[in-house]
Design a protein around this motif. Structure first.
Motif, PDB file in Angstrom:
ATOM      1  N   SER A  43       0.846  -1.189   0.000  1.00 55.11           N
ATOM      2  CA  SER A  43       0.000   0.000   0.000  1.00 55.11           C
ATOM      3  C   SER A  43       0.886   1.245   0.000  1.00 55.11           C
ATOM      4  N   THR A  44       0.272   2.357  -0.309  1.00 46.19           N
ATOM      5  CA  THR A  44       1.024   3.605  -0.290  1.00 46.19           C
ATOM      6  C   THR A  44       1.132   4.119   1.136  1.00 46.19           C
ATOM      7  N   PHE A  45       2.136   4.935   1.380  1.00 47.05           N
ATOM      8  CA  PHE A  45       2.353   5.498   2.715  1.00 47.05           C
ATOM      9  C   PHE A  45       1.232   6.468   3.052  1.00 47.05           C
ATOM     10  N   PHE A  46       0.740   6.370   4.276  1.00 43.13           N
ATOM     11  CA  PHE A  46      -0.275   7.313   4.739  1.00 43.13           C
ATOM     12  C   PHE A  46      -0.022   7.617   6.207  1.00 43.13           C
ATOM     13  N   ASN A  47      -0.748   8.554   6.765  1.00 40.25           N
ATOM     14  CA  ASN A  47      -0.479   9.066   8.112  1.00 40.25           C
ATOM     15  C   ASN A  47      -0.562   8.010   9.206  1.00 40.25           C
ATOM     16  N   LEU A  48      -1.409   7.011   9.069  1.00 41.86           N
ATOM     17  CA  LEU A  48      -1.571   6.013  10.122  1.00 41.86           C
ATOM     18  C   LEU A  48      -0.484   4.946  10.125  1.00 41.86           C
ATOM     19  N   THR A  49       0.421   4.984   9.176  1.00 40.10           N
ATOM     20  CA  THR A  49       1.468   3.961   9.099  1.00 40.10           C
ATOM     21  C   THR A  49       2.299   3.917  10.370  1.00 40.10           C
ATOM     22  N   TRP A  50       2.570   5.048  10.970  1.00 42.80           N
ATOM     23  CA  TRP A  50       3.376   5.075  12.194  1.00 42.80           C
ATOM     24  C   TRP A  50       2.640   4.412  13.352  1.00 42.80           C
ATOM     25  N   ILE A  51       1.340   4.593  13.402  1.00 43.64           N
ATOM     26  CA  ILE A  51       0.549   3.912  14.437  1.00 43.64           C
ATOM     27  C   ILE A  51       0.593   2.401  14.212  1.00 43.64           C
ATOM     28  N   ASN A  52       0.485   1.980  12.973  1.00 44.49           N
ATOM     29  CA  ASN A  52       0.553   0.556  12.649  1.00 44.49           C
ATOM     30  C   ASN A  52       1.901  -0.040  13.039  1.00 44.49           C
ATOM     31  N   ILE A  53       2.962   0.697  12.745  1.00 38.04           N
ATOM     32  CA  ILE A  53       4.299   0.215  13.106  1.00 38.04           C
ATOM     33  C   ILE A  53       4.444   0.147  14.620  1.00 38.04           C
ATOM     34  N   PHE A  54       3.912   1.130  15.340  1.00 38.45           N
ATOM     35  CA  PHE A  54       3.948   1.106  16.798  1.00 38.45           C
ATOM     36  C   PHE A  54       3.201  -0.121  17.336  1.00 38.45           C
ATOM     37  N   LEU A  55       2.036  -0.429  16.770  1.00 38.79           N
ATOM     38  CA  LEU A  55       1.264  -1.589  17.221  1.00 38.79           C
ATOM     39  C   LEU A  55       2.001  -2.895  16.919  1.00 38.79           C
ATOM     40  N   LEU A  56       2.690  -2.954  15.801  1.00 36.68           N
ATOM     41  CA  LEU A  56       3.520  -4.133  15.510  1.00 36.68           C
ATOM     42  C   LEU A  56       4.631  -4.292  16.545  1.00 36.68           C
ATOM     43  N   ILE A  57       5.229  -3.170  16.946  1.00 36.35           N
ATOM     44  CA  ILE A  57       6.286  -3.212  17.974  1.00 36.35           C
ATOM     45  C   ILE A  57       5.710  -3.688  19.303  1.00 36.35           C
ATOM     46  N   VAL A  58       4.484  -3.279  19.635  1.00 38.50           N
ATOM     47  CA  VAL A  58       3.837  -3.743  20.873  1.00 38.50           C
ATOM     48  C   VAL A  58       3.676  -5.259  20.849  1.00 38.50           C
ATOM     49  N   ILE A  59       3.219  -5.798  19.728  1.00 38.35           N
ATOM     50  CA  ILE A  59       3.042  -7.254  19.619  1.00 38.35           C
ATOM     51  C   ILE A  59       4.374  -7.979  19.764  1.00 38.35           C
ATOM     52  N   ILE A  60       5.384  -7.513  19.053  1.00 39.79           N
ATOM     53  CA  ILE A  60       6.694  -8.171  19.089  1.00 39.79           C
ATOM     54  C   ILE A  60       7.318  -8.061  20.479  1.00 39.79           C
ATOM     55  N   SER A  61       7.204  -6.905  21.131  1.00 45.34           N
ATOM     56  CA  SER A  61       7.769  -6.757  22.480  1.00 45.34           C
ATOM     57  C   SER A  61       7.031  -7.640  23.479  1.00 45.34           C
ATOM     58  N   ASN A  62       5.712  -7.838  23.301  1.00 44.53           N
ATOM     59  CA  ASN A  62       4.977  -8.757  24.171  1.00 44.53           C
ATOM     60  C   ASN A  62       5.487 -10.179  23.994  1.00 44.53           C
ATOM     61  N   PHE A  63       5.823 -10.570  22.755  1.00 44.17           N
ATOM     62  CA  PHE A  63       6.398 -11.891  22.507  1.00 44.17           C
ATOM     63  C   PHE A  63       7.759 -12.035  23.191  1.00 44.17           C
ATOM     64  N   VAL A  64       8.589 -10.984  23.096  1.00 44.46           N
ATOM     65  CA  VAL A  64       9.917 -11.023  23.723  1.00 44.46           C
ATOM     66  C   VAL A  64       9.777 -11.170  25.240  1.00 44.46           C
ATOM     67  N   LEU A  65       8.870 -10.403  25.848  1.00 48.39           N
ATOM     68  CA  LEU A  65       8.648 -10.528  27.298  1.00 48.39           C
ATOM     69  C   LEU A  65       8.133 -11.908  27.668  1.00 48.39           C
ATOM     70  N   ALA A  66       7.299 -12.487  26.839  1.00 48.63           N
ATOM     71  CA  ALA A  66       6.791 -13.835  27.097  1.00 48.63           C
ATOM     72  C   ALA A  66       7.920 -14.858  27.056  1.00 48.63           C
ATOM     73  N   ILE A  67       8.827 -14.710  26.107  1.00 50.01           N
ATOM     74  CA  ILE A  67       9.958 -15.641  26.006  1.00 50.01           C
ATOM     75  C   ILE A  67      10.873 -15.488  27.214  1.00 50.01           C
ATOM     76  N   VAL A  68      11.086 -14.251  27.668  1.00 56.00           N
ATOM     77  CA  VAL A  68      11.935 -14.007  28.840  1.00 56.00           C
ATOM     78  C   VAL A  68      11.316 -14.650  30.084  1.00 56.00           C
TER      79      VAL A  68
END
Length: 190
Positions: A43-68
């Protein structure tokens, strides 16, 4: 347990293995991550992309904490925040499938309830189970309640029996106090 009422004894039951719930939560989040990355790349870049990237980071960091926390016996791994983040990704563009987002919100709420520590409160007016919704039983409904060798047994008048293992070891003195308390309450019902 109810916050306003004081209990003479609170018995925390041993929690079951949550492995299947964890696997399902991880699968739902991994599907979301895969779909979101594919959608962002196509898709083309739009204003909400940063929010989407932040939410992806939340998911990945939750996985990292779960593994720890995976090797810690006392901790219960939760994916509540990862499921909420995944739900919001499905609610936002470029995915924007609200029904999946609502499903993931419900899954996050249910995970909290499923992994809530199971406790039974014993008071002079009855016994309370902290299930959803709370289950209250008067001593008139209970034939016998006993704690022996870290096994709690509650025998009801209607022949229903609940027998569960306690979370931690109970001392012999506490066992005696608890059993005496229950005998006294059952004896007082007549």
């Amino acid at each position: 347990m109810k916050q306003k009422e004081e209990y003479d004894f609170v018995v925390t039951l041993k929690h079951p293995d949550y492995k299947i719930y964890n696997i399902i939560s991880v699968l739902m989040c991994m599907i979301t991550i895969t779909a979101e990355v594919f959608a962002l790349l196509n898709s083309t870049f739009f204003n909400l992309t940063w929010i989407n990237i932040f939410l992806l980071i939340v998911i990945i960091s939750n996985f990292v904490l779960a593994i720890v926390n995976l090797n810690k016996k006392e901790s219960i791994i939760t994916f509540k925040w990862a499921l909420y983040a995944a739900a919001f990704l499905w609610l936002l563009y470029p995915l924007h499938i609200p029904s999946i987002g609502i499903f993931l919100i419900i899954a996050a709420l249910l995970e909290r309830q499923i992994k809530f520590p199971q406790e039974i409160g014993f008071a002079e007016d009855g016994v309370t189970f902290n299930t959803f919704p709370f289950k209250n039983y008067s001593w008139q409904e209970i034939k016998n309640a006993i704690l022996k060798e870290n096994i709690l047994t509650v025998d009801f008048i209607n022949n229903k029996i609940i027998q569960k293992e306690t979370e931690s070891d109970v001392s012999a003195e506490t066992e005696k106090e608890f059993n005496a308390f229950c005998r006294q309450q059952i004896g007082n019902r007549s």
